[in-house]
Motif scaffolding. Structure first.
Motif, mmCIF file in Angstrom:
data_model
loop_
_atom_site.group_PDB
_atom_site.id
_atom_site.type_symbol
_atom_site.label_atom_id
_atom_site.label_comp_id
_atom_site.label_asym_id
_atom_site.label_seq_id
_atom_site.Cartn_x
_atom_site.Cartn_y
_atom_site.Cartn_z
ATOM 1 N N THR A 139 0.683 -1.228 -0.049
ATOM 2 C CA THR A 139 0.034 0.089 0.064
ATOM 3 C C THR A 139 0.805 1.139 -0.132
ATOM 4 N N THR A 140 0.282 2.141 -0.745
ATOM 5 C CA THR A 140 0.913 3.706 -0.603
ATOM 6 C C THR A 140 -0.176 4.608 -0.380
ATOM 7 N N SER A 141 0.013 5.594 0.644
ATOM 8 C CA SER A 141 -1.050 6.300 0.932
ATOM 9 C C SER A 141 -0.861 7.664 0.431
ATOM 10 N N TYR A 142 -2.031 8.248 -0.153
ATOM 11 C CA TYR A 142 -2.186 9.675 -0.853
ATOM 12 C C TYR A 142 -1.376 10.644 0.291
ATOM 13 N N GLN A 143 -1.589 10.368 1.503
ATOM 14 C CA GLN A 143 -0.864 11.354 2.486
ATOM 15 C C GLN A 143 0.799 11.246 2.456
ATOM 16 N N GLN A 144 1.306 10.217 1.878
ATOM 17 C CA GLN A 144 2.713 9.918 1.938
ATOM 18 C C GLN A 144 3.114 9.298 0.515
ATOM 19 N N PRO A 145 2.758 9.937 -0.594
ATOM 20 C CA PRO A 145 2.914 9.062 -1.829
ATOM 21 C C PRO A 145 4.242 8.609 -2.447
ATOM 22 N N ALA A 146 5.371 9.007 -1.481
ATOM 23 C CA ALA A 146 6.746 8.665 -1.806
ATOM 24 C C ALA A 146 7.169 7.580 -1.083
ATOM 25 N N LEU A 147 6.072 6.954 -0.143
ATOM 26 C CA LEU A 147 6.329 5.901 0.979
ATOM 27 C C LEU A 147 5.607 4.675 0.459
ATOM 28 N N GLY A 148 6.231 3.628 0.606
ATOM 29 C CA GLY A 148 5.279 2.181 0.368
ATOM 30 C C GLY A 148 5.567 1.454 1.734
ATOM 31 N N HIS A 149 4.525 0.381 1.838
ATOM 32 C CA HIS A 149 4.567 -0.545 3.265
ATOM 33 C C HIS A 149 4.092 -1.588 2.606
ATOM 34 N N CYS A 150 4.626 -2.938 3.210
ATOM 35 C CA CYS A 150 4.252 -4.015 2.868
ATOM 36 C C CYS A 150 3.883 -4.826 4.403
ATOM 37 N N TYR A 151 2.689 -5.223 4.163
ATOM 38 C CA TYR A 151 2.237 -6.057 5.586
ATOM 39 C C TYR A 151 2.208 -7.565 5.122
ATOM 40 N N VAL A 152 2.546 -8.365 5.963
ATOM 41 C CA VAL A 152 2.587 -9.789 5.732
ATOM 42 C C VAL A 152 2.194 -10.435 6.936
ATOM 43 N N SER A 153 1.161 -11.577 7.023
ATOM 44 C CA SER A 153 0.593 -12.268 7.882
ATOM 45 C C SER A 153 0.288 -13.562 7.528
ATOM 46 N N SER A 154 0.255 -14.793 8.374
ATOM 47 C CA SER A 154 -0.136 -15.913 8.119
ATOM 48 C C SER A 154 -1.439 -16.424 9.052
ATOM 49 N N ASN A 155 -1.590 -15.608 10.083
ATOM 50 C CA ASN A 155 -2.635 -16.035 11.024
ATOM 51 C C ASN A 155 -3.245 -14.825 11.710
ATOM 52 N N ALA A 156 -2.996 -13.622 11.067
ATOM 53 C CA ALA A 156 -3.665 -12.504 11.541
ATOM 54 C C ALA A 156 -3.379 -12.060 13.181
ATOM 55 N N GLU A 157 -2.524 -12.904 13.895
ATOM 56 C CA GLU A 157 -2.162 -12.549 15.005
ATOM 57 C C GLU A 157 -0.661 -12.097 15.297
ATOM 58 N N GLN A 158 -0.056 -12.463 14.352
ATOM 59 C CA GLN A 158 1.444 -12.098 14.236
ATOM 60 C C GLN A 158 1.656 -11.544 12.840
ATOM 61 N N TYR A 159 2.173 -10.498 12.677
ATOM 62 C CA TYR A 159 2.514 -9.825 11.418
ATOM 63 C C TYR A 159 3.571 -9.112 11.072
ATOM 64 N N THR A 160 4.232 -8.659 10.066
ATOM 65 C CA THR A 160 5.266 -7.971 9.830
ATOM 66 C C THR A 160 4.694 -6.891 8.864
ATOM 67 N N VAL A 161 5.652 -5.529 9.227
ATOM 68 C CA VAL A 161 5.377 -4.293 8.271
ATOM 69 C C VAL A 161 6.855 -3.952 7.816
ATOM 70 N N SER A 162 6.902 -4.022 6.623
ATOM 71 C CA SER A 162 8.125 -3.486 6.106
ATOM 72 C C SER A 162 8.080 -2.159 4.955
ATOM 73 N N PRO A 163 8.952 -1.203 5.022
ATOM 74 C CA PRO A 163 8.973 -0.359 3.966
ATOM 75 C C PRO A 163 9.192 -0.916 2.646
ATOM 76 N N MET A 164 8.694 -0.454 1.498
ATOM 77 C CA MET A 164 8.967 -0.856 0.132
ATOM 78 C C MET A 164 8.901 0.426 -0.682
ATOM 79 N N PRO A 165 9.341 0.066 -1.995
ATOM 80 C CA PRO A 165 9.393 1.452 -2.925
ATOM 81 C C PRO A 165 7.910 1.789 -2.996
#
Length: 618
Positions: A139-165
């Motif tokens: 996802t990339t927000s209209y509020q921060q169009p120069a930043l991207g983020h990547c969310y990953v989870s396999s069970n919804a309990e534990q997840y990672t959020v990483s920056p991306m282009p």
């Protein structure tokens, strides 16, 4: 699957969701949603709300929104891509990873409730884990169009959020499906599901690279700017729309539902072409809340008499349950119920006035159901008073065609019997009161027309039919001995005079006998039996049938003269008349009504014996 490699540009932050999810996924997958494919609806709803959010919060954005759903059947992957507002890193933590908290709900509570936003409970994204073994969100927000983020989870309990282009503003949700749901990655299957759930959404939804949206046309009740339709064009468009939702029948005619003070619901109702009986229930109503299908079997919103009606409605005020597959039965729900009933009554009246050909088809297909419906509302009764047809001994006829000598006659029994035979001899039509809604309709019709209703088989009906008279006791005893078989003999005057005798079952006495039968005690509930016996207790013990002797009949008058003159053939003549009585009493009666085949055989034999005796005497 190189396309799904995590293109991150920094260290991943591992977090836990904002609630303990132990067991919650089982509740979602097995109990909250009736079918797991509802999860696709929830994710498309999130994409839809993201587009509306961007328009609300970024006024300068004037581009057309787009939602795209792609299927990769080879790898069991589904992607939902939108050009909506996107998410910042903090919003991912606040809204994707916290159960029960949704950005859309916050917007609605802040006053954006009239903008078409759908989300309500903050459970929509969590439904992705019902289908998927791993969920990725880029996802990339209209509020921060120069930043991207990547969310990953396999069970919804534990997840990672990483920056991306950074990517184009918006969000892509990637579902790596459980093997049991891999078939949902077929784009034909996705099209079927989303065309059903998203038919009324204002934002276009595309499957794969198909340039045609699954929701290309707005519904008929949403006016299209600059487009004016001729009434015939509008009718045709409404029928075409109805045909998309009517599962079993062709729509005959459509009726609009407009918003009112108490109900904001709008939509389209239609009459189905399939023939119905009085108790048929083919009600078919799809309810959309803010453009998303919530319930495609909401028949209880339609009145019970409308078993031949289909419809599609949408509302922004109806309150869904947590699964968003049912509606809460609150004041708004009941207001919509009332609005639907009013729209149907007004709509049927409009069809009767403006679409005579369609009205004739409606009457032909649904006569019996309409007969019952007319009893539910005075306006319906007035509308149908001269149109519905009544089953009778002369076929299905309008109530006015049953009138004879200032009265309308109705048979209460289902077995034919003396009444039908009697009126066939008189040439008078008689309604079949055992059929659905006939008796209560004719009662109201007779009252409205100032006509006498004779309900044959009742005490009152028999009094209207037979004018009783008296004979000396000695003559009654002789007639009872030579003509009777246990009936109560009643001298009377009745038409036609050619009919010498009539055997009439006593319906009240029959009811008393049946209720006192031990076998019936086992089949009737105690409460119902008690109420019925309170009525039958007032019925004195009497013969189950009555024998009316027609004093105007020439044969009966001759018999009485012979009896009084002590004519030697009076008994033979009486035996002949008794046989006629048995044969007439058998007309339309079943064996358990008291006329067995042995009785008929003896009656035929009695005729032969009487004729022989009378000829020998000469």
């Amino acid at each position: 699957m190189q396309d799904d490699a995590l293109d991150v540009t920094g260290p991943s932050e591992i977090r836990r969701a904002g609630v303990d999810l132990n067991g919650l996924m089982t509740v979602l997958g097995k109990h909250l949603y009736s079918t797991p494919v509802v999860a696709l609806r929830e994710l498309v709803q999130n994409a839809h709300d993201s587009l509306l959010r961007r328009r609300l919060e970024q006024p300068g954005w004037q581009e057309a929104g787009r939602i795209e759903v792609r299927g990769d059947a080879a790898n069991g992957i589904v992607r939902i891509i939108d050009t909506g507002a996107g998410l910042t890193q903090q919003e991912i933590h606040d809204y994707l990873a916290t159960v029960g908290v949704g950005y859309t709900r916050g917007l609605r509570q802040a006053g954006a409730d009239d903008e078409g936003l759908i989300g309500m409970f903050g459970l929509g994204f969590l439904s992705a884990f019902v289908l998927a073994r791993r969920v990725t969100v880029r996802t990339t927000s209209y509020q921060q169009p120069a930043l991207g983020h990547c969310y990953v989870s396999s069970n919804a309990e534990q997840y990672t959020v990483s920056p991306m282009p950074a990517r184009a503003v918006g969000t892509e949700v990637v579902l790596e499906l459980h093997p049991g749901y891999a078939h949902l990655a077929q784009e034909s299957r996705l099209r079927d599901i989303l065309a059903r759930y998203c038919a009324l959404l204002g934002e276009p939804i595309h499957i794969g690279q198909d340039p045609r949206a699954v929701n290309p046309e707005p519904p008929p009740w949403r006016p299209r700017a600059g487009v004016a339709l001729h009434p015939l064009q509008a009718q045709r468009r409404a029928l075409e729309f109805a045909a998309q939702f009517e599962r079993s029948f062709e729509p005959i005619a459509c009726m609009p539902l407009g918003a009112g003070v108490q109900s904001d619901a709008v939509g389209l109702l239609w009459v189905q072409d399939g023939a119905t009986y009085g108790t048929s229930d083919n009600r078919n109503l799809s309810v959309f809340v803010r453009g998303m299908l919530l319930d495609d079997d909401a028949r209880d919103l339609l009145p019970p008499w409308a078993g031949f009606i289909g419809g599609v409605i949408e509302s922004g005020r109806l309150t869904p349950t947590a699964s968003r597959e049912d509606l809460q039965r609150d004041d708004i729900y009941h207001a919509v119920q009332h609005a639907l009933s009013e729209a149907l009554i007004d709509g049927l009246a409009g069809i009767a006035m403006q679409q005579p050909e369609a009205w004739r088809r409606i009457l032909a297909r649904h006569n019996e159901a309409l007969l019952g419906a007319s009893l539910c509302d005075e306006r319906l009764f007035s509308l149908l008073l001269e149109h519905v047809r009544i089953p009778s001994s002369h076929g299905d006829v309008k109530a006015g065609e049953l009138r004879s000598g200032g009265a309308v006659h109705v048979i209460l029994d289902s077995g034919g019997g003396f009444e039908e035979m009697l009126f066939r001899a008189m040439g008078v039509p008689v309604a079949h009161g055992n059929r659905y809604a006939v008796v209560p309709f004719l009662r109201r019709w007779a009252q409205a027309k100032g006509v006498r209703l004779v309900e044959l088989g009742t005490e009152q009906g028999n009094r209207a039919l037979f004018r009783t008279d008296t004979l000396p006791e000695v003559e009654l005893d002789w007639l009872q001995t030579h003509l009777g078989d246990g009936e109560q003999l009643l001298p009377a005057h009745f038409s036609p005079l050619e009919l010498p005798v009539v055997v009439v079952p006593d319906r009240d006495a029959e009811l008393k006998r049946r209720l006192e039968d031990d076998e019936n005690n086992k089949r009737v509930s105690t409460a119902a039996l008690r109420l019925a016996r309170q009525f039958t207790a007032r019925i004195t013990a009497r013969s189950p049938t009555r024998l009316y002797l027609n004093l105007d009949n020439p044969a009966v008058r001759a018999l009485l003269a012979a009896m009084r003159a002590d004519h030697p053939q009076a008994a033979a003549a009486a035996r002949l008349l008794r046989s006629v009585k048995v044969i007439l009493g058998a007309q339309g009666r079943a064996q358990d009504d008291g006329v067995a085949s042995g009785d008929l055989n003896r009656a035929f034999g009695g005729i032969a014996d009487a004729v022989q005796q009378m000829l020998q005497a000469r």
